[in-house]
Design an enzyme around this catalytic site. Structure first.
Site, PDB file in Angstrom:
ATOM      1  N   CYS A 116      31.546   9.913  29.643  1.00 31.68           N
ATOM      2  CA  CYS A 116      32.625  10.829  30.036  1.00 31.68           C
ATOM      3  C   CYS A 116      32.272  11.606  31.295  1.00 31.68           C
ATOM      4  O   CYS A 116      33.110  12.346  31.818  1.00 31.68           O
ATOM      5  CB  CYS A 116      32.958  11.797  28.901  1.00 31.68           C
ATOM      6  N   SER A 129      40.009  16.547  21.993  1.00 34.53           N
ATOM      7  CA  SER A 129      40.798  16.082  23.128  1.00 34.53           C
ATOM      8  C   SER A 129      41.411  14.727  22.768  1.00 34.53           C
ATOM      9  O   SER A 129      40.891  14.007  21.928  1.00 34.53           O
ATOM     10  CB  SER A 129      39.924  15.979  24.380  1.00 34.53           C
ATOM     11  N   HIS A 172      42.209  13.579  28.509  1.00 37.07           N
ATOM     12  CA  HIS A 172      40.816  13.197  28.797  1.00 37.07           C
ATOM     13  C   HIS A 172      40.693  11.686  29.000  1.00 37.07           C
ATOM     14  O   HIS A 172      40.169  10.984  28.147  1.00 37.07           O
ATOM     15  CB  HIS A 172      39.923  13.681  27.644  1.00 37.07           C
TER      16      HIS A 172
END
Ligand SMILES: [Zn+2]
Lengths: 132, 390
Positions: free
Chosen positions: B88, B212, B337
């Site tokens: 991420c 998220s 996200h």
């Protein structure tokens, strides 16, 4: 849940809690490491079998299961500190209400999970509260 | 080393973009950013693209070449294009690679992009791909999920510091409020603390509204050496610091699971490089993949005393208009996200704010902004500091 080769090559560690010990600085590692994080290449690592007792550092009750663990939800996942020092991630079996931070636990041999399609069942180490 | 400035930015809409492909959205972001910068394809010296898991989400690897090709930068211009991967934190590291390339003098005009197309697979497959950012053999094979790992961080944080589920929920409430003010956000609906607490439990103590979402989206930036930035734009935004740090991949091996040491170290390096302190920063975009992650981030970055992140949030100190606005974009929670895009989107938000173009979510008089992007449960952290004036 995972590939068979990846599971089997760690069988000794998964079945018998085998890790490593650095003869130079004395730190224990589980899962096993080939290089000591403190001494790096100057450390000499030997195989070490852990007693399997320790305490819960933190935990959670997982409701939305990981792939291959659907049949077990909800299940308790915990970070456990073994008495020799290293910490690991494992499931804790038993009544979730009796599990807390600081609970003493010991290792047991249990079914870990399975591959839905091929029906491969994986066994290895889980933990139970010592008092249970 | 040369100073570096950002001269162009663009986000696509974030959300479930079922009718669009990975290449479509990256091209939209890339073209938008270069139009914003007023440069053309032949000016571009290099391209970086943050992408975590194209192989799993759209069964496409070799993303750097794909994006260069569909941006029209390959056949005649042969622009070098490199994919950057750090789970991420892929986007944040794409920016960092681009900064280092410009600073070193190897390239002048460089595009840093980030993208992920996550909704072409089902949510189970997506969760499985995301779980690969943790230690597959020693966390995943024990039944760990990403929410599960962050739930264990939350549980110990609550045990040790008295943080409450209500305080965690306040992070989501604030970020949804901010998301309502951001045209590209995935969610533009306000939620209450009660809504969070009544939502489905995913991994105790984290509810689904503490997490998220799965998102499609792309973001892009154009960078140039600071000394020529004014040729392209009246409002270049300058890079004051880029810093990165790593930690153990498995959460269980950390010194203290309630502190992301990679964040602490990256922040320390960034403050030192910029010669600034947390008090100098006017707003920050932090990596709130889960509500507890924002609490830990503001502590680890120095905006709240250790253990006080929940109280500071509940007091409104991190709201727009508060002492240190956090996640004015809506954060990962409400803006969405798309894992590889997040680090770039954070930078786009800070640039927009420092230019004074953030509309209803504008932080008045913002001079210094920060971004904080995390890979996995904290094995990678990247921190950037930006300024309006040189
Ligand atoms: Zn050693």
């Amino acid at each position: 849940m995972s590939s068979v080769p990846r599971f089997w090559r760690n069988l000794g560690s998964r079945y018998n809690l085998e890790g490593t010990h650095c003869k130079e600085c004395g730190e224990f590692f589980y899962p096993p490491r080939n290089i000591c994080v403190n001494c790096r290449r100057t450390g000499e690592l030997e195989s070490f079998k852990f007693k399997g007792t320790g305490e819960i550092i933190s935990y959670t009750l997982i409701h939305t299961a990981a792939e291959g663990f659907e049949g077990q939800a909800p299940y308790t996942l915990a970070i456990i500190k073994l008495d020799e020092g290293p910490r690991l991630t494992s499931q804790v079996v038993g009544d979730p209400d009796k599990i807390q931070i600081g609970t003493r636990v010991r290792s047991v041999f249990r079914k870990l999970g399975e591959d839905g399609d091929r029906g491969m069942i994986y066994y290895g180490t889980k933990f139970v509260p010592v008092d249970a | 080393m040369r100073d570096v400035a950002i001269i162009g930015v663009k986000n696509t809409k974030f959300g479930e973009l079922w009718e669009r492909s990975l290449r479509d959205i990256v091209v939209e972001a890339g073209i938008g950013a270069i139009e914003d910068a007023g440069v053309s394809g032949k000016d571009i010296d290099a391209l970086y693209i943050g992408n975590m898991s194209g192989g799993r989400f759209v069964e496409q690897e070799h993303i750097g070449a794909l994006i260069a090709d569909y941006s029209g930068l390959s056949r005649n211009l042969h622009v070098p294009a490199t994919r950057v991967e750090a789970a991420c934190a892929s986007g944040g590291l794409s920016l960092r690679q681009a900064i280092m390339t410009v600073a070193s003098g190897y390239s002048d005009i460089v595009v840093a992009a980030g993208a992920e197309k996550m909704t072409d697979v089902g949510s189970e497959e997506a969760s499985s791909a995301l779980a690969a950012a943790a230690d597959r053999e020693w966390e995943g094979m024990a039944g760990a999920t990403f929410p599960g790992l962050y739930a264990m961080i939350a549980k110990l944080h609550m045990h040790r510091y008295g943080t409450t589920s209500e305080q965690l929920a306040e992070v989501a409430v604030k970020n949804h409020k901010n998301g309502c003010l951001n045209p590209i956000a995935q969610y533009k609906n306000e939620i209450s603390v009660d809504d969070v607490l009544k939502s489905i439990m995913v991994a105790d103590p984290l509810h689904i509204f503490d997490c998220s979402p799965i998102t499609d989206g792309a973001s892009a930036l154009v960078l140039a050496p600071a000394e020529i930035a004014h040729k392209y734009t009246d409002t270049p935004i300058y890079i004051e610091a880029t810093a990165q740090a790593s930690d153990t991949i498995a959460l269980h091996d950390r010194r203290d699971i309630t502190t992301l040491d990679a964040t602490v170290m990256a922040a320390k390096r960034a403050y030192s490089m910029a010669k600034l302190t947390p008090e100098d920063i006017d707003l920050v975009e932090v990596h709130d993949c889960f509500t507890i992650a924002e609490i830990c981030a503001i502590e680890d970055l120095g905006f709240a005393e250790k253990g006080k992140g929940g109280i500071v949030t509940a007091n409104g100190e991190t709201a727009i208009g508060g002492r240190i606005p956090v996640n004015t974009s809506g954060g990962l929670k409400a803006c969405g996200h798309p894992v590889g895009a997040t680090g770039i989107k954070q930078a786009v938000e800070i640039v927009t704010q420092l230019r004074g173009d953030a509309g209803k979510r504008q932080v008045a008089g913002a001079e210094y902004g920060m971004t904080h992007n995390v890979g996995g449960s904290g094995a990678t952290a990247v921190v950037h500091i930006f300024s309006r004036e040189r």
